[in-house]
Design an enzyme around this catalytic site. Structure first.
Site, mmCIF file in Angstrom:
data_model
loop_
_atom_site.group_PDB
_atom_site.id
_atom_site.type_symbol
_atom_site.label_atom_id
_atom_site.label_comp_id
_atom_site.label_asym_id
_atom_site.label_seq_id
_atom_site.Cartn_x
_atom_site.Cartn_y
_atom_site.Cartn_z
ATOM 1 C CB ALA A 214 -0.866 -0.042 1.185
ATOM 2 C CB ALA A 215 3.892 2.212 1.420
ATOM 3 C CD GLU B 178 5.326 -0.909 1.658
ATOM 4 O OE1 GLU B 178 4.415 -0.744 1.009
ATOM 5 O OE2 GLU B 178 6.331 -1.360 1.647
ATOM 6 N NE ARG C 78 7.585 1.413 -0.127
ATOM 7 C CZ ARG C 78 7.464 2.439 -1.174
ATOM 8 N NH1 ARG C 78 8.218 3.518 -1.168
ATOM 9 N NH2 ARG C 78 6.487 2.478 -1.888
ATOM 10 C CB CYS D 281 3.211 0.966 -13.038
ATOM 11 S SG CYS D 281 4.783 0.761 -11.884
HETATM 12 N N1 SAM Z 1 0.010 0.957 -3.847
HETATM 13 C C1 SAM Z 1 0.865 2.003 -3.690
HETATM 14 C C2 SAM Z 1 0.062 3.197 -3.920
HETATM 15 O O1 SAM Z 1 -0.836 3.303 -4.857
HETATM 16 O O2 SAM Z 1 0.588 4.337 -3.307
HETATM 17 C C3 SAM Z 1 1.954 1.533 -4.434
HETATM 18 C C4 SAM Z 1 2.618 0.388 -4.165
HETATM 19 S S1 SAM Z 1 4.158 -0.150 -5.197
HETATM 20 C C5 SAM Z 1 3.698 -0.306 -6.607
HETATM 21 C C6 SAM Z 1 4.638 -1.759 -4.384
HETATM 22 C C7 SAM Z 1 4.704 -1.729 -2.930
HETATM 23 O O3 SAM Z 1 5.240 -3.173 -2.674
HETATM 24 C C8 SAM Z 1 5.875 -0.930 -2.473
HETATM 25 O O4 SAM Z 1 5.641 0.022 -1.355
HETATM 26 C C9 SAM Z 1 6.974 -1.978 -1.807
HETATM 27 O O5 SAM Z 1 7.651 -1.434 -0.775
HETATM 28 C C10 SAM Z 1 6.045 -3.122 -1.597
HETATM 29 N N2 SAM Z 1 6.861 -4.342 -1.572
HETATM 30 C C11 SAM Z 1 8.243 -4.575 -1.815
HETATM 31 N N3 SAM Z 1 8.256 -5.968 -1.796
HETATM 32 C C12 SAM Z 1 7.194 -6.778 -1.447
HETATM 33 C C13 SAM Z 1 6.683 -7.945 -0.847
HETATM 34 N N4 SAM Z 1 7.703 -8.753 -0.946
HETATM 35 N N5 SAM Z 1 5.537 -8.150 -0.482
HETATM 36 C C14 SAM Z 1 4.628 -7.035 -0.401
HETATM 37 N N6 SAM Z 1 4.988 -6.075 -0.773
HETATM 38 C C15 SAM Z 1 6.117 -5.669 -1.197
#
Ligand code: SAM
Length: 456
Positions: free
Chosen positions: A105-106, A128, A133, A225
């Site tokens: 979510a972050a 998150e 984050r 994305c």
């Molecule tokens: N949904 C967010 C928004 O709209 O603001 C953006 C999310 S970003 C695309 C993906 C997120 O997944 C990041 O915050 C990252 O830290 C987290 N992430 C990284 N590795 C992960 C894992 N193994 N499991 C879950 N989340 C993960």
């Protein structure tokens, strides 16, 4: 733009005739867009709407958001337009009294969007995995002001133990970031075919880990994305076949320029910068098949509600206080919607909570010190405080956490507002006012412009 050779070799045949227009668009300007928090403000300006999101608008230029107090007050969220498509999905698939998980979510763009779709009986767990984050996520959720939300900091596999708990799960997966090439040069530099493969494998791990937490007939929203097939259609196919799900469609208008999936047997929604006014984005929606039993209701719910009640006058801090449960945790008083309190207890017993509901404040001696979360809550009862509406310059000083002086104001806690939107508290002690704005949220920039144009 200097695109990686392997990216060109992979993507050019995928896009065919579209390629030239796509490359040209990558050299163009990124549009700036915001989503307005309708619980806090209405826009006075006539802005161009993002077609797939009622509260999304494009701005003519990218202003210095840092110096707009309404940005800090949670009046709007700066969000990339394509990713607001989640609103169109929720329009169709959100229902009353739902439990939603935003797994990755972050910093909180999609969580704040989901929050707009929650009725008073619905509950959002915004998670998150990376702690630093999660704090930023918590800040943004607090600013948005919805009390039906908690922020957690857990690995997907831990949340997966909440079997059949959620009606909707959004996996906005960490990805290779091809769709961000125009906005972020770092994304171009880090891109490789090897990384796409690693991302795809990680996405599948995340999806498999979280799958048990989605109830049968529950809806999974999967987004990235990126443009490639591996992280997108092929993963959706994998979810359908390996995890057992039906792929769902979303109503879209042809005028919006959203592109279909690259594979015939997969329904999905693709955003390309040459066709839609936004960055690259992919979204698919699936319904879980099978008969996963919701076993979470069987968890013994511990009721930690404090037997001490807040004095009646403190209940007046929020509107509709009879619909909230008040409780004390780690010396701070909280209010959480009563109809969701048992769900909060489940989340607390299973996950690592970062923030929850409305933090009202804490007693220091006889003094009740109001919390920032209360100031920014959509349920704040402004009448409970002496309120002072500030001009722009004083507001910026407040947000920089500078010392303020309000000699003509009564002593005690004062709620500061800008254009009547709450920002936070000061404690007026006469010759000065102690600035209670959170240290870690303050504006750090040494430069401050003389004035700013209003954005909305
Ligand atoms: N949904 C967010 C928004 O709209 O603001 C953006 C999310 S970003 C695309 C993906 C997120 O997944 C990041 O915050 C990252 O830290 C987290 N992430 C990284 N590795 C992960 C894992 N193994 N499991 C879950 N989340 C993960």
């Amino acid at each position: 733009m200097n695109l990686p050779v392997d990216f060109v070799t992979y993507t050019k045949p995928l896009l065919g005739e579209q390629w030239a227009g796509f490359v040209e668009a990558l050299d163009g300007e990124s549009p700036t867009s915001i989503r307005i928090n309708k619980s806090k403000i209405t826009s006075g300006k006539s802005l161009t709407q993002v077609p797939w999101c009622d509260s999304g608008f494009y701005l003519d230029k990218r202003p210095q958001f840092t110096f707009d107090p309404l940005f800090h007050a949670g009046g709007y969220y700066v969000q990339e337009a394509s990713s607001m498509f989640i609103a169109q999905v929720l329009k169709q698939y959100a229902s009353p009294s739902m439990r939603v998980l935003d797994l990755c979510a972050a910093p909180g763009g999609k969580s704040t969007l989901i929050a707009d779709f929650l009725d008073e009986h619905s509950f959002l767990v915004s998670n998150e995995v990376i702690r630093s984050r999660a704090n930023i996520l918590s800040e943004n959720i607090t600013k948005w002001g919805n009390p039906n939300t908690v922020v957690t900091n857990n690995d997907p596999s831990r949340i997966g133990k909440l079997k059949g708990f959620f009606d909707i799960v959004l996996v906005d997966a960490p990805c290779s970031g091809e769709g961000m090439f125009r906005k972020d040069e770092g994304a171009v530099a880090e891109w490789s075919l090897e990384n796409v493969k690693l991302c795809k494998e990680r996405q599948q791990r995340i999806l498999a880990d979280i799958w048990p937490a989605l109830k049968s007939d529950g809806v999974l929203i999967y987004s990235t994305c990126t443009y490639n097939l591996e992280e997108n259609e092929l993963n959706v196919r994998w979810i359908r076949d390996e995890l057992n799900a039906d792929i769902l469609s979303v109503d879209v208008s042809e005028e919006w320029g959203i592109s279909p999936s690259f594979l015939e047997d997969v329904t999905a929604y693709r955003f390309f910068p040459d066709k839609t006014n936004g960055e690259g984005f992919f979204c698919a929606v699936l319904r879980k098949k099978g008969d996963e039993e919701n076993s979470v209701s069987k968890i013994k719910e511990k009721d930690n509600r404090s037997k001490i009640n807040l004095e009646t006058e403190y209940k007046n801090l929020i509107l509709n206080s009879d619909r909230f449960t008040f409780y004390l945790r780690n010396d701070k008083w909280f209010a959480f919607p009563s109809c969701l309190y048992s769900q909060l207890q489940i989340i607390r017993s299973e996950l690592n909570l970062v923030s929850e509901g409305i933090c009202l404040g804490e007693f220091k001696g006889k003094d009740f010190v109001p919390d920032q979360s209360l100031a920014l809550s959509n349920f704040l009862n402004k009448d409970a405080f002496v309120t002072l509406d500030l001009d722009w310059k004083t507001t910026i000083s407040y947000l920089r956490k500078e010392a303020l002086v309000f000699t003509d104001q009564p002593k005690g806690y004062i709620l500061l507002t800008y254009q009547n939107i709450p920002l936070g508290f000061v404690k007026n002690i006469g010759n000065r006012a102690n600035n209670l704005y959170p240290q870690e949220w303050r504006i750090r920039s040494a430069y401050v412009p003389d004035t700013v144009e209003s954005i909305i």
